[in-house]
Structures are given as C-alpha cells and as structure tokens.
Scaffold this motif. Structure first.
Motif: not given
Lengths: 432, 432
Positions: A137-138, B364, A141, B358, A135, A132-133, A130, A100-102, A252, A36
């Motif tokens: 969506e983060a 990804v 995820e 993935r 939202r 810097g986000l 995760l 963002p940093l993952r 989502i 991911w």
C-alpha cells in the motif's frame, strides 16, 4: 581573469519570469504532497560529509562539493541528496514520533556532474518520504502520487516505469558472477542491451534457467501481462517474492485508477545498491530522462541506528520544467496586476487606492518615477503589467480613475468614488 | 569521533511544525512584497568569491564559507549576501529591462559567525530591492513595506529606526580624523556611547561646531522634531542635503500613514561603507536585535559596470520568528486535516473519498497500516490530525461514514452517500 560578473559553471540566476514558473510548478507539486498528508521539512544546505558517504548506487562520492569546517577541521559537504538527511532526522529528532511519518521537501541539491540538458550542478528536488511502512500500500501510494504530481504539474503525456530492485538482485545473488562482471550485467540490463548482456552471460557459470531468465529480462516491459510471462520463467525465491510484491502493488494501482500510466519494467534496477524493493521513474513522452524517481530503501534509516522501512521519490524540477517546455505547457506568468500612476502633487489618493487594491490581493506597483503618461505606459507594457490605473492626468476629469488595459489597449474613465467603493466591497473594479 | 547523526554547528533541521511556521511567515512577507509589485528571483547558492568581496561595511570576508572549484581551481563562496547577486543580475541579464525594477527574494545565506540567539550560520533572508530610482519616494516605499511586513508577520509592537548614512559621513569627511579613529568614532556613535565619543573627539582637530554636532548626534533620536533640533546645529553641506532628504522621506511616510512606527536616528549609520543614503532597521519592542534592515546603496550595481541607484532591505526570518515567539504570536500550525481509515477489504471507497476530499483542498492522510481503530485514533491524535474519517469499522452500519473529531472527542455517523455528495458539491462535510 574571470570578470566579476561571471557565474560558476552549472548554477543559474533565475529572472522573475523563470522564478514565477519555478514557483508555480513547485507549488503545484507541494500542494499534491500536502493534500496526501505529507508535511514539509527543511534540512541544512551542508552537513558533515559522513551523512552522505553511504552506498547510494550512483557514485555520489565524486559528485560531492566538499569544504573544510574552519573550526573543527572536519569535512563538510553541500547537500547531495536529501533522503539521508531525512533518514537522520527520523532516527534522531523524530524518533519518538508515531509511524508512519509522511514528510516532504523542496530544496536544491549539489552535484559535480557535467552540466547537460535539464541538469545543473545546483538543481531542485521536490519529493516525499513515507517512513515506517513496508507494505505494498505504501509503494502504491508513492506511485499514485507520482501520477498525480505529473498531472498537477501540467504534463499530459507521461508514464511511470515500475520495477522491483530485488528481481535482478535475487537472480544475481543466485548466480554469483564476479563483482566486475556483475556491475556490467546490471548496466547492460538497464540499458536493455541484449547483445552485450548475451556476451557477458556467456562467461557466467550457473543454472541455465536463471541465465535464460536474465537474458529475457530486457523484454519484460509492459502491462500487467508481463507478470504472467515472468511466471513461466525460472526465478530464485527472492526474485519470486519481489514479483509477488510487484503484483500486489499493481492491483492497488488498479484500484487507484492510475494503472493506465504505469509500465512494468523488470529490468529496472535504478540506483541498484540503494533500493530494496519497488523502484520507479516518471518519463514524459519522447524525452529520455526521468522527471521523477524513487523507490523503497528499507536499510538506510537503520544506518542511523533506527531500523525502519521507508519509500520515497523526488521530482527533479529542472527536468519537469524542461518537459513542460518541450510540450509547450509551461505555466503562464505575468508581471504585477496594476501600475498605479498618480500625476497629482498630493499622493494620498494613490496611497489609499494602492492599499485597497493590495488588500484585495492584487499586485500593485506604483509608478514613483517622474515621467509622462506615454513613458509610464511603455514601462508597464515592457514590464508585463496588465493594467495601468491613472489618477490626475491631463486626459481625465478630476475625481476620476482612468483604467488603461495594456493587453487590449482599451481605456475607461470611471468616477473615483465608484471605483473605490467597488474595490472596497471586494468586487472586481475591471467589471464596473 | 563525531557520530554520523551529528549536525554541524550553526545549522538546523526543521521539523514539520517548525517548517510550517517558517513557511507561514515567509509566505506572509513574500505576499506583501508581491502585492507591492515586487517579483521574486532565485540566485545560486554559491558564486565565485569575487562577487561577495566588496566593501560591505561588515567585515564579510572572514565570515564567508569558501571552497575550491575542482575544475577551475578558483575559489567559490557560499552566498553570504543576496544583494550583490541581485546587483550582478541587474547589471547583466536584466540590463535591458525597463527601470525601476522591483525584485524580491527568499533564500538562506551563510556566515561563519558565532551562533547566538536567533542567529545561525545558515539563516533565511526575505527581502526586496528597488532598482533604478534615487528619489525619496523609493526610500519611503521601502520603509512603508517594512512596516507592512512586520504587521503581516504578526508583530504588534515594533518600530522602524530610520537614519541617513550621509549625515555622519558628511561630518567625518569634513573633519578628516585618522582612519583608525574614524572607525572608532562611528562605532561610538552607533552604540550611543557619549563618554567614549567625547574622549575620541578630544583627539580630533577641526571646526568646533562640527565636533559639537558629532557629540550631539547620539541624542538626536525621536520623532520629526529632531530634524528641527538638527537644523539648529552646524553641519557641512553633504550632511545638510542628507537631512533634507530625510525630511522628504518623513513627509511621504506621513502620507502613507505609517509615521507612528518610525523613529528617526541621526546616529544610525548601519553598515556604513555600504550604504549611501537612507538606512533603516526594524525592531520589536524589548528585543535588542534588528528583525529587518536595509538602506540605499547607489554605488553597488556600478561595481558590476552598470551605474544605477538602488535601495533594498531584508527580513531576517530567524529573528522575526524569535520576536514572534517572545510575543507569543507564532502562527498556529497543525497536521493534516483528515486521517482516512478504511477497514473494508476493498479500498476503492477510501480511494474515491480521499480524492474527493483532496480535490476540495483538504490534507488527507490514509491510514494504510494494519491496526485496530483505537490504534489509528491514537496515531491521529499524536500526529496533530484534526479528524478521523472511518469506513467499514465494526462500530458503524454499512454504507456510512464515522467522523471522529479528535479535538472535541465527538463522533457522528453519516450516510456515505450524503457525505460524498456534500463534499462533491464543495460544501463542508463537517457541518452536515
């Protein structure tokens, strides 16, 4: 007098079998994270105590292993939580990195709690952040990765309970109960204890609609439909915003096609003071403890002077292994692939054959002790080694390899040249 | 006032790049061990102090991080050395396991020494123990694995210095110098300081032949021929037995075809009190510190009440990385393989494509932040991501995939269906 062989309470030594199982599950989880786009970091095992001394919801202070730095006299602490270390890294070394940093990690943490089922004083966390986000969506995820992590680990029956810390917090901020009562209310909601909750709320003055909503929260547990039920209740604006956020996340997750694993739980306020948005935990069917947990913590990195939203979660490896054991789904492990036994005085053939097999990726232990073939085979069997490859025994012609399969008990004698050539070509020598 | 972002002296946080390099080298070393039939174990990060309080040659006592167990009041110690933990495991949990046991580990240890080049207060050791054999074949197996480990890690110019602790010990036991003088003699021999050694030996009464041999030891450094030179000197029986043992080990190393990497060093008595036979260290050309070190310790497991010969060695990961950096041979690492960017409002195509890629093993990251294509590509580039895969941008027709290679700067537009089919078949989508 404690014997020199004693091990402190709450820590463990893991045998080769146990270690292989741990590494297998750890590798599967890290592989999900890596695919991911999350990249592993490594943090120190100890830090200045201050790094961990922040409100974490849980009362971490008492759980911390502390010791004095001999040179500075300052208090050091064994890593009790990895997230603050990641937050500090983001706020310092990685401050210029694009967002963002993952980030991912796999490391043990240390807590002074009482050892109980699946919980040690040193235990491994495998998690992600995760950064810097802010939202939905983060948030989605993270939850989708928790689902995929459970699947990759080998769990079949599991669910992710998803809540939103601001739902309860918004209600309590509007009602303003006394601090002592507030924490008992939170506890009663989390334990879904309607009688206790009812008793506590009788003492709280305030908007009857909001009180009614608080009373109803423990029942708001289920699929998307509970958001519709919630819509008919009375909420302050902050809680309503949290519910709207949760609805977006669920949409989502439906797109991710993982909603079947998700249960909404509006009473969920896990590690309440720490989290600022979506919170979630993974559970295996029939087991009462969280295999993974996490949530949004938008204020933590700011405590290191770099305001930045973030969400993360972590698997508790001991609990994942306990859940796999309960489901009889632990990964199968075994000893080396081959015990190579050479009775000829000159061992060069064994050296070369071992090298060839190892270059092919096989795990080859050489039997370099002096004993008879029966002894060597008994050793291989007791060591969970699948096959013995024998050179120069009395039971075989010269220039041959005797392959003894210890699982089936079958034996085959093969020409040494053909065996070597097959291995050198990269083909399986067991299928000659 | 130390800022909350401070890190204690001698410990480090490793960024994704640094961590990827560490994991790459660690994985290569563990893979060598695994292919030689060694199985990893995991030991606790702390123990009762007594486990480590044994003569280790080095003065480990002062280097140990200690703290008090809050419940028992006993002293706990951070892991300063893994070998005693392995010895305890063998003498307890694995006591009934068939011998030999081949065990491996990769874990950090903690020492209070002054940080200097390549040495931290928390540093990682990646090592093995071969337990239950006192034969030269076991010694040779360790040294051959050290050679293969250096090669697997990516070192080209390295050597293994091999000595035998009983050579010097036999001479000193025969001469019986006063303890204070004895330790200074050992130190002078190890430092190959002939002037200091000469001065010290002038104070020692005893057999002139043995004294002459001690004086000659620092020069006995080189290939197999130094064993012939040694044969012409005067040794007590214990030292002679040690030399004969060393000669046997060299013969086996010649059969392993690794003798070219081996230098004999009769002055080597590394960590003298700990070791009881062959001792060795790995060095990179031009660097003065050991990348790996080990030796035979036949009495350690007996201290846990299970007499059992053993030999082991360990790589020091920080030093291996420093040597690789000095040789400009650090493994190359990069960010995720793909940044997946989807501008269409419905993200289901992105979810499915991400899953496909993935499942094929690609890393990804999804770009779930709202920004324009230029911003996304700048992010990918700064994050060391090789390729952007773009859906639904204004720069491409519907139902296509735009593949932007960030290394070459090239762009290709491909039909979505063909791209998906290629990935689903397991073929590389970059070579359509």
């Amino acid at each position: 007098m404690i014997p020199r062989t004693a091990i402190p309470k709450g820590v463990r030594v893991f045998t080769p079998e146990e270690t292989a199982r741990r590494r297998a599950v750890e590798g599967k989880l890290l592989s999900v994270f890596q695919r991911w786009g999350f990249r592993e970091i490594i943090t120190p095992t100890f830090e200045y105590l201050e790094v961990f001394e922040q409100p974490t919801g849980e009362d971490a202070g008492d759980q911390i292993f502390k010791f004095v730095d001999r040179q500075t006299g300052r208090l050091l602490a064994l890593r009790v939580d990895i997230t603050p270390q990641v937050a500090r890294l983001v706020a310092t070394t990685l401050r210029q990195a694009p967002l963002p940093l993952r980030l991912a990690y796999a490391a043990t943490v240390f807590r002074y709690h009482e050892p109980r089922a699946g919980r040690q004083r040193e235990f491994e966390q495998i998690g992600v952040e995760l950064i810097g986000l802010d939202r939905p969506e983060a948030d989605a995820e993270m939850i989708a990765m928790a689902v995929e992590g459970c699947q990759a680990a080998g769990l079949r029956a599991f669910q992710i309970d998803v809540g939103q810390a601001e739902v309860v917090r918004g209600l309590l901020n509007a009602l303003q109960p006394a601090p002592a009562v507030r924490s008992r209310i939170v506890s009663a909601i989390r334990r879904k204890d309607p009688l206790e909750l009812d008793l506590l709320l009788q003492e709280v003055p305030g908007d009857p609609g909001l009180l009614e909503t608080l009373r109803a929260l423990p029942q708001l547990y289920g699929g998307r439909e509970i958001l519709d039920q919630a819509a008919r209740l009375h909420f302050p604006p902050a809680s309503r915003a949290a519910l709207a956020n949760l609805a977006e996340v669920v949409t989502i997750l439906e797109n991710y096609e993982v909603a079947e694993h998700v249960i909404l739980d509006l009473a969920e306020g896990h590690a309440f003071e720490y989290y600022t948005g979506v919170v979630f935990g993974a559970f295996a069917r029939g087991l009462g403890y969280q295999l993974a947990s996490g949530g949004r913590y938008d204020h933590l990195i700011g405590q290191f002077d770099y305001p930045c939203p973030a969400i993360g979660f972590t698997f508790d490896l001991e609990r994942v292994l306990a859940a796999l054991a309960a489901a009889e789904s632990l990964p199968e492990v075994s000893g080396p692939d081959v015990l190579l036994i050479d009775f000829s005085p000159d061992k060069r053939a064994a050296h070369r054959l071992a090298r060839l097999l190892r270059d092919r990726g096989l795990a080859v232990a050489r039997d370099i002790i002096k004993r008879d073939l029966a002894g060597s085979l008994a050793y291989a069997k007791a060591s969970a080694i699948r096959r013995a490859v024998i050179l120069g025994s009395a039971e075989q012609p010269p220039e041959t390899v005797l392959v003894h399969d210890l699982v089936t008990g079958t034996r085959r004698t093969l020409p040494l040249g053909a065996f070597v050539q097959t291995v050198a070509q990269g083909d399986s020598p067991w299928e000659i």
